[in-house]
Structure formats: C-alpha cells, structure tokens
Design a protein around this motif. Sequence first.
Motif, PDB file in Angstrom:
ATOM      1  N   GLY A 225      -2.547  -6.069   8.305  1.00 43.07           N
ATOM      2  CA  GLY A 225      -1.636  -5.106   7.715  1.00 43.07           C
ATOM      3  C   GLY A 225      -1.020  -4.231   8.791  1.00 43.07           C
ATOM      4  O   GLY A 225      -1.550  -4.102   9.893  1.00 43.07           O
TER       5      GLY A 225
ATOM      6  N   TYR B  61       3.154  -2.573   5.002  1.00 43.31           N
ATOM      7  CA  TYR B  61       2.953  -1.539   3.982  1.00 43.31           C
ATOM      8  C   TYR B  61       3.891  -0.366   4.252  1.00 43.31           C
ATOM      9  O   TYR B  61       4.511  -0.289   5.322  1.00 43.31           O
ATOM     10  CB  TYR B  61       1.500  -1.038   4.002  1.00 43.31           C
TER      11      TYR B  61
ATOM     12  N   ALA C 108      -2.188   0.716   3.828  1.00 41.48           N
ATOM     13  CA  ALA C 108      -2.681  -0.453   4.565  1.00 41.48           C
ATOM     14  C   ALA C 108      -4.188  -0.332   4.782  1.00 41.48           C
ATOM     15  O   ALA C 108      -4.940  -1.303   4.610  1.00 41.48           O
ATOM     16  CB  ALA C 108      -1.959  -0.575   5.902  1.00 41.48           C
TER      17      ALA C 108
ATOM     18  N   ASP D 166      -6.149  -1.127   1.647  1.00 38.74           N
ATOM     19  CA  ASP D 166      -6.295  -2.562   1.394  1.00 38.74           C
ATOM     20  C   ASP D 166      -7.278  -3.212   2.369  1.00 38.74           C
ATOM     21  O   ASP D 166      -7.944  -4.195   2.028  1.00 38.74           O
ATOM     22  CB  ASP D 166      -4.926  -3.254   1.470  1.00 38.74           C
TER      23      ASP D 166
ATOM     24  N   ILE E  72      -6.916  -7.419   3.085  1.00 45.80           N
ATOM     25  CA  ILE E  72      -6.520  -7.906   4.407  1.00 45.80           C
ATOM     26  C   ILE E  72      -7.757  -7.847   5.295  1.00 45.80           C
ATOM     27  O   ILE E  72      -8.709  -7.112   5.006  1.00 45.80           O
ATOM     28  CB  ILE E  72      -5.366  -7.073   5.025  1.00 45.80           C
TER      29      ILE E  72
ATOM     30  N   MET F  74      -6.271  -4.928  11.075  1.00 42.58           N
ATOM     31  CA  MET F  74      -5.030  -4.210  11.331  1.00 42.58           C
ATOM     32  C   MET F  74      -5.158  -3.409  12.620  1.00 42.58           C
ATOM     33  O   MET F  74      -6.263  -3.041  13.033  1.00 42.58           O
ATOM     34  CB  MET F  74      -4.660  -3.284  10.178  1.00 42.58           C
TER      35      MET F  74
END
Length: 323
Positions: free
Chosen positions: A156, A184, A190, A193, A199, A202
């Motif tokens: 993300g 996002y 982000a 999630d 996900i 990140m």
Amino acid sequence: MLKKWITATLTVLLFSLGGSALADDYPNRPVKIVVPFPPGGATDVAGRLVAERLQKAFGKPFVVENRSGASGNIGVAEVVRSPADGYTLVVGAPQTLTINPLLFKNIPFDPQKDLEPVVMVASVPNVLIVNKNLPVNSVPELIQYIKDNPGTVRYGSSSVGGTPHLSSEMFASMIGAKIEHIPYRGSAPALQDLLGGHIEMMFDNLPASLPQIRAGAVKALAVTTLQRSKSAPDIPTLDEQGVKGFESRGWFSLLAPAGTDQKIVEKINKAVNEALQDPEFRERLASVGADPVGGSPQDFRKAIQAESERWAKVIQEAGIKAE
C-alpha cells in the motif's frame, strides 16, 4: 507627464509603506495552515507540531485545516489562490512540491513559481513495515518470500507518486520482483489495511508508523536512509541488509503564496529556526521520527530544485504515471 509620474511614484511608495506596516504587525489575527493530506499521516503530524510552536511564538492562533484530494494538489491549489498576506500557509512535502508536477499534466499551478518557500522544517526516513503475521523478520526474508510467492504480495501507499510509493517501486526494481501496488488516500487508511491483513507490506513515513511499530502492531524491517534513524536506532537500514545504496527520505516544510512580503516570510522562518534550536521541540520531533533541518528560504528553494531533478530520474526509470 510629470504630474502622472509623481502620482504613480507616491502610490507605489504608499503601498510599500502600507505593506511594510502590515508585515511589522504580523500576525494580528489567526493564521491558517493547510495540510493537503488527510488527518493522521506524517504531514499532518508535522504540520500540527509546527502550528503549535508558531502559536506559542507569536501569541496568535495557527489553525491547521486538512484539504486532501488529488494527491495533495487540491490543498496546494487553495493556498496558491489565497491572498499573499501571510495568513494562509501550506505544509509542503516532496510529493506536492517536486513529484506531482512530474506526474500530472494539468496541475493548475507551478509550485516553484506560485509558492514562496519559507523554511524546510524536518526530514524523515521512510520505513518498510509488514503485517505482523507475515512470516518474515528481515529484509532478506521478505525478498525471499516475495520471490517464493509471485503475484500474491501487495503493498500500500499513501498516494500515487509520494515518497512511500516511489520507495516501493525502487525497492521492487532493485530486488528484481513484481509487487502489486494498492494506492490509498493517505497514510492512515493504508496502515489500517496493513493491520487488517488486506495488504502485506508498505513503505511509510516513520512519524506516521512509529506508534504502531512501538505497540508491536506491525513489524518494522528497515528504514530507507543510509544511516539508522536516531528516533528508532534499533531498526536497520535497507543498505545494511543487502539492498545496497537504497536511500529515500521525506521532508516537511512551510510555504506561502508567491508574492508574500519577505518580511513576513523572514519572521516565520526565524520563528521556526528558533524552535528547531529548542531541545524540547527537537525532542518532540524525534519522538515522531523527524530530524530538524531549518535554514533560510533560499536554502529551501535550492533543495526543492535539487529534489525535483532527483525524482524526475526515478519516475522516468520506473515508468511511474499518475493514476
């Protein structure tokens, strides 16, 4: 002819004197600081710290307003359209000042022409974090996991073209793997999630992720600077874990609409630089993963130009386009 010249000269002189008086009296009412991203992200955190300090320095309210959308362009456009009187400022970051102009064709402003650099406040590393249930505990293990599970790992980002996004693409390119991008509208959604397992990984600005890292809600595998962060010295760098030469850094700054009186710019610049010398303020920056920068408006303008050239190369090589 002489009469017209005298009238014009007096008009300019009176306007100049009036502007100078306004600058000397600045601020005499609340100042709005626009954060062009949603609440909770690193830019928002930095903006609120600076606003609090400026309010203390000047004795007038410095009010933060979030104006998110279009990868930060909406908030910046609002400030560009505002009167150049010092009462509307914007928190600038690499994405809005140096990256978006390279990605978007129809931005209704030019950051380097339509904004007046005030000061670069602080810089922050990005940090590579993964879902706590992902069976990896280091960068080499993550790389192996990605290669063993092709097409299943998703990352993300806070927005298309931000330093977290560019860091992710740089990482994928350097390890020779494909990782699916899920963009996002801001760092906070982000991160939510990532926590929920939607996900796997990140890159994020360290200030935004530090609370979750310290709480053990996510696993931090690496910072993106060549040296470890003073705010999180236990997190190793990507470089020391085999991704040699990997470097990416975010930063936060203040800008005003172009044409703002230089006396006002200098007053704000001086107040921020004085704050950056205060151990208490430096400690607060460090607590959210930021390192103080400071300097003159001219220093900041040069940095914007240098960053623009740097990211242009990364975007071109990675083939990144606005979505």
